[in-house]
Motif scaffolding. Structure first.
Motif, PDB file in Angstrom:
ATOM      1  N   VAL A  37       0.860  -1.073  -0.086  1.00 36.59           N
ATOM      2  CA  VAL A  37      -0.071   0.134   0.100  1.00 36.59           C
ATOM      3  C   VAL A  37       0.773   1.245  -0.040  1.00 36.59           C
ATOM      4  O   VAL A  37       0.646   2.256  -0.604  1.00 36.59           O
ATOM      5  N   ALA A  38       2.178   1.237   0.797  1.00 36.70           N
ATOM      6  CA  ALA A  38       2.919   2.399   0.899  1.00 36.70           C
ATOM      7  C   ALA A  38       3.514   2.794  -0.473  1.00 36.70           C
ATOM      8  O   ALA A  38       3.775   3.817  -1.032  1.00 36.70           O
ATOM      9  N   LEU A  39       3.936   1.417  -1.308  1.00 36.45           N
ATOM     10  CA  LEU A  39       4.472   1.633  -2.359  1.00 36.45           C
ATOM     11  C   LEU A  39       3.617   2.587  -3.608  1.00 36.45           C
ATOM     12  O   LEU A  39       3.703   3.089  -4.435  1.00 36.45           O
ATOM     13  N   LEU A  40       2.067   1.763  -3.473  1.00 38.51           N
ATOM     14  CA  LEU A  40       1.060   2.262  -4.421  1.00 38.51           C
ATOM     15  C   LEU A  40       0.928   3.860  -3.974  1.00 38.51           C
ATOM     16  O   LEU A  40       0.814   4.699  -4.997  1.00 38.51           O
ATOM     17  N   GLY A  41       1.161   4.126  -2.767  1.00 41.40           N
ATOM     18  CA  GLY A  41       0.564   5.421  -2.152  1.00 41.40           C
ATOM     19  C   GLY A  41       2.010   6.440  -2.803  1.00 41.40           C
ATOM     20  O   GLY A  41       1.737   7.582  -3.132  1.00 41.40           O
ATOM     21  N   ALA A  42       3.114   6.015  -2.474  1.00 39.83           N
ATOM     22  CA  ALA A  42       4.250   6.668  -2.976  1.00 39.83           C
ATOM     23  C   ALA A  42       4.112   6.947  -4.678  1.00 39.83           C
ATOM     24  O   ALA A  42       4.589   7.962  -5.098  1.00 39.83           O
ATOM     25  N   GLY A  43       3.674   5.843  -5.479  1.00 37.93           N
ATOM     26  CA  GLY A  43       3.401   6.182  -6.862  1.00 37.93           C
ATOM     27  C   GLY A  43       2.681   7.171  -7.456  1.00 37.93           C
ATOM     28  O   GLY A  43       2.828   7.805  -8.204  1.00 37.93           O
ATOM     29  N   TYR A  44       1.830   7.266  -6.471  1.00 38.44           N
ATOM     30  CA  TYR A  44       0.632   8.208  -6.784  1.00 38.44           C
ATOM     31  C   TYR A  44       0.871   9.665  -6.306  1.00 38.44           C
ATOM     32  O   TYR A  44       0.909  10.653  -7.169  1.00 38.44           O
ATOM     33  N   ALA A  45       1.928   9.778  -5.235  1.00 43.97           N
ATOM     34  CA  ALA A  45       2.469  10.901  -5.016  1.00 43.97           C
ATOM     35  C   ALA A  45       3.441  11.307  -5.835  1.00 43.97           C
ATOM     36  O   ALA A  45       3.674  12.685  -6.192  1.00 43.97           O
ATOM     37  N   VAL A 183      11.878   8.956  -2.250  1.00 36.82           N
ATOM     38  CA  VAL A 183      12.595   7.526  -2.534  1.00 36.82           C
ATOM     39  C   VAL A 183      12.971   6.852  -1.306  1.00 36.82           C
ATOM     40  O   VAL A 183      12.737   5.749  -1.019  1.00 36.82           O
ATOM     41  N   PHE A 184      13.290   7.598  -0.328  1.00 35.66           N
ATOM     42  CA  PHE A 184      13.812   7.140   1.207  1.00 35.66           C
ATOM     43  C   PHE A 184      12.284   6.713   1.930  1.00 35.66           C
ATOM     44  O   PHE A 184      12.406   5.625   2.295  1.00 35.66           O
ATOM     45  N   TRP A 185      11.330   7.484   1.381  1.00 34.82           N
ATOM     46  CA  TRP A 185       9.999   7.084   2.090  1.00 34.82           C
ATOM     47  C   TRP A 185       9.484   5.812   1.499  1.00 34.82           C
ATOM     48  O   TRP A 185       9.135   4.879   2.374  1.00 34.82           O
ATOM     49  N   SER A 186       9.701   5.476   0.369  1.00 32.64           N
ATOM     50  CA  SER A 186       9.133   4.379  -0.392  1.00 32.64           C
ATOM     51  C   SER A 186      10.102   3.165   0.325  1.00 32.64           C
ATOM     52  O   SER A 186       9.421   2.143   0.262  1.00 32.64           O
ATOM     53  N   VAL A 187      11.263   3.380   0.182  1.00 29.00           N
ATOM     54  CA  VAL A 187      12.303   2.069   0.851  1.00 29.00           C
ATOM     55  C   VAL A 187      11.876   1.827   2.224  1.00 29.00           C
ATOM     56  O   VAL A 187      11.582   0.638   2.725  1.00 29.00           O
ATOM     57  N   GLY A 188      11.536   2.875   3.002  1.00 30.09           N
ATOM     58  CA  GLY A 188      11.343   2.793   4.602  1.00 30.09           C
ATOM     59  C   GLY A 188      10.002   2.116   4.700  1.00 30.09           C
ATOM     60  O   GLY A 188       9.799   0.994   5.240  1.00 30.09           O
ATOM     61  N   PHE A 189       8.868   2.708   4.172  1.00 28.55           N
ATOM     62  CA  PHE A 189       7.623   2.326   4.376  1.00 28.55           C
ATOM     63  C   PHE A 189       7.150   1.163   3.558  1.00 28.55           C
ATOM     64  O   PHE A 189       6.351   0.520   3.612  1.00 28.55           O
ATOM     65  N   VAL A 191       9.350  -0.947   0.869  1.00 33.84           N
ATOM     66  CA  VAL A 191      10.374  -2.165   0.722  1.00 33.84           C
ATOM     67  C   VAL A 191      10.598  -2.599   2.210  1.00 33.84           C
ATOM     68  O   VAL A 191      10.330  -3.917   2.375  1.00 33.84           O
ATOM     69  N   LEU A 192      11.101  -1.853   3.104  1.00 31.54           N
ATOM     70  CA  LEU A 192      11.480  -2.546   4.491  1.00 31.54           C
ATOM     71  C   LEU A 192      10.169  -3.502   5.018  1.00 31.54           C
ATOM     72  O   LEU A 192      10.454  -4.410   5.579  1.00 31.54           O
ATOM     73  N   HIS A 193       8.941  -2.665   4.912  1.00 37.66           N
ATOM     74  CA  HIS A 193       7.954  -3.548   5.578  1.00 37.66           C
ATOM     75  C   HIS A 193       7.470  -4.688   4.714  1.00 37.66           C
ATOM     76  O   HIS A 193       7.360  -5.768   5.434  1.00 37.66           O
ATOM     77  N   ILE A 194       7.797  -5.000   3.478  1.00 29.96           N
ATOM     78  CA  ILE A 194       7.371  -6.288   2.603  1.00 29.96           C
ATOM     79  C   ILE A 194       8.571  -7.103   3.035  1.00 29.96           C
ATOM     80  O   ILE A 194       8.010  -8.280   3.389  1.00 29.96           O
ATOM     81  N   VAL A 195       9.678  -6.855   3.140  1.00 27.07           N
ATOM     82  CA  VAL A 195      10.831  -7.637   3.657  1.00 27.07           C
ATOM     83  C   VAL A 195      10.664  -8.103   5.144  1.00 27.07           C
ATOM     84  O   VAL A 195      10.753  -9.490   5.320  1.00 27.07           O
ATOM     85  N   TYR A 196      10.413  -7.159   6.088  1.00 30.47           N
ATOM     86  CA  TYR A 196      10.173  -7.578   7.153  1.00 30.47           C
ATOM     87  C   TYR A 196       9.021  -8.550   7.479  1.00 30.47           C
ATOM     88  O   TYR A 196       9.147  -9.433   8.040  1.00 30.47           O
ATOM     89  N   GLY A 197       7.754  -7.942   6.633  1.00 27.49           N
ATOM     90  CA  GLY A 197       6.901  -8.864   6.914  1.00 27.49           C
ATOM     91  C   GLY A 197       6.995 -10.341   6.305  1.00 27.49           C
ATOM     92  O   GLY A 197       6.368 -11.420   6.927  1.00 27.49           O
ATOM     93  N   LEU A 198       7.549 -10.723   5.093  1.00 32.16           N
ATOM     94  CA  LEU A 198       7.841 -11.751   4.725  1.00 32.16           C
ATOM     95  C   LEU A 198       8.593 -12.887   5.775  1.00 32.16           C
ATOM     96  O   LEU A 198       8.493 -13.887   6.079  1.00 32.16           O
TER      97      LEU A 198
END
Length: 205
Positions: A37-45, A183-189, A191-198
């Motif tokens: 969801v964060a990546l989708l939001g970042a894409g829209y932003a 870019v940092f926001w996309s990585v933090g909220f 990519v990191l959430h996806i990796v951590y979640g998995l």
């Protein structure tokens, strides 16, 4: 034989104490959903910022009109609501499967501990918006969110503090590379959430 039973009893008592003092029903899948969801939001932003650009998003010439700021804030709030709601759904289902209560004294302590840095960060970001210091918002959200995660580790899975440390480091890095906050926001909220979640889903499923 008695020694074996003694060790088993100790392990059982230790497990019960751990379950009573920590909220252990956090779902790794909720982290994955939050990241997507964060990546989708970042894409829209990014789309909004490019549409309002004067030059590139990253060359420091972006004009933040009141309408753009409003749309970006709304986008962030929508991402937050969806992430929290999905997190609650996944965590509630996991608690139900394990026969655990989702709302107890530990959960309340977790929410309070997590909310204090987060609320402070929200107020700080509101002040940044008020003073038109938009470029500092992404670093601030990462840093305060990381602090909230590290604080919450006391009442939930210990692994969450490592995610918090990563968020803080990203936020601090973003303060030295202003203009690349998205870019940092996309990585933090994202990519990191996806990796951590998995990782958490595999470790605690």
């Amino acid at each position: 034989m008695d020694t074996k039973n003694y060790h088993e009893d100790l392990s059982h008592i230790r497990s019960m104490m751990e379950r009573s003092s920590r909220f252990i029903s956090l779902s790794g899948l909720s982290g994955v959903v939050a990241g997507v969801v964060a990546l989708l939001g970042a894409g829209y932003a990014y789309y909004l910022m490019e549409s309002a650009k004067v030059g590139s998003v990253y060359d420091g010439k972006l004009t933040y009109s009141p309408d753009l700021v409003q749309e970006l804030v709304i986008t962030g709030l929508v991402v937050l609501v969806i992430a929290v709601f999905s997190g609650y759904i996944f965590t509630a289902n996991k608690s139900k499967k394990k026969g655990l209560k989702i709302w107890d004294a530990t959960t309340k302590r977790l929410i309070v501990t997590f909310s204090v840095p987060l609320a402070a960060g929200g107020i700080f970001c509101a002040a940044l918006i008020f003073h038109h210091l938009f470029v500092w918002i992404a670093p601030a959200t990462l840093i305060f969110y990381g602090l909230a995660l590290v604080s919450a580790e006391r009442y939930t899975l210990p692994d969450i503090k490592y995610l918090g440390y990563c968020e803080i480091v990203l936020g601090l890095m973003a303060t030295f590379i202003l203009g690349w906050g998205l870019v940092f926001w996309s990585v933090g909220f994202g990519v990191l959430h996806i990796v951590y979640g998995l990782i958490m889903h595999k470790k605690y499923k």
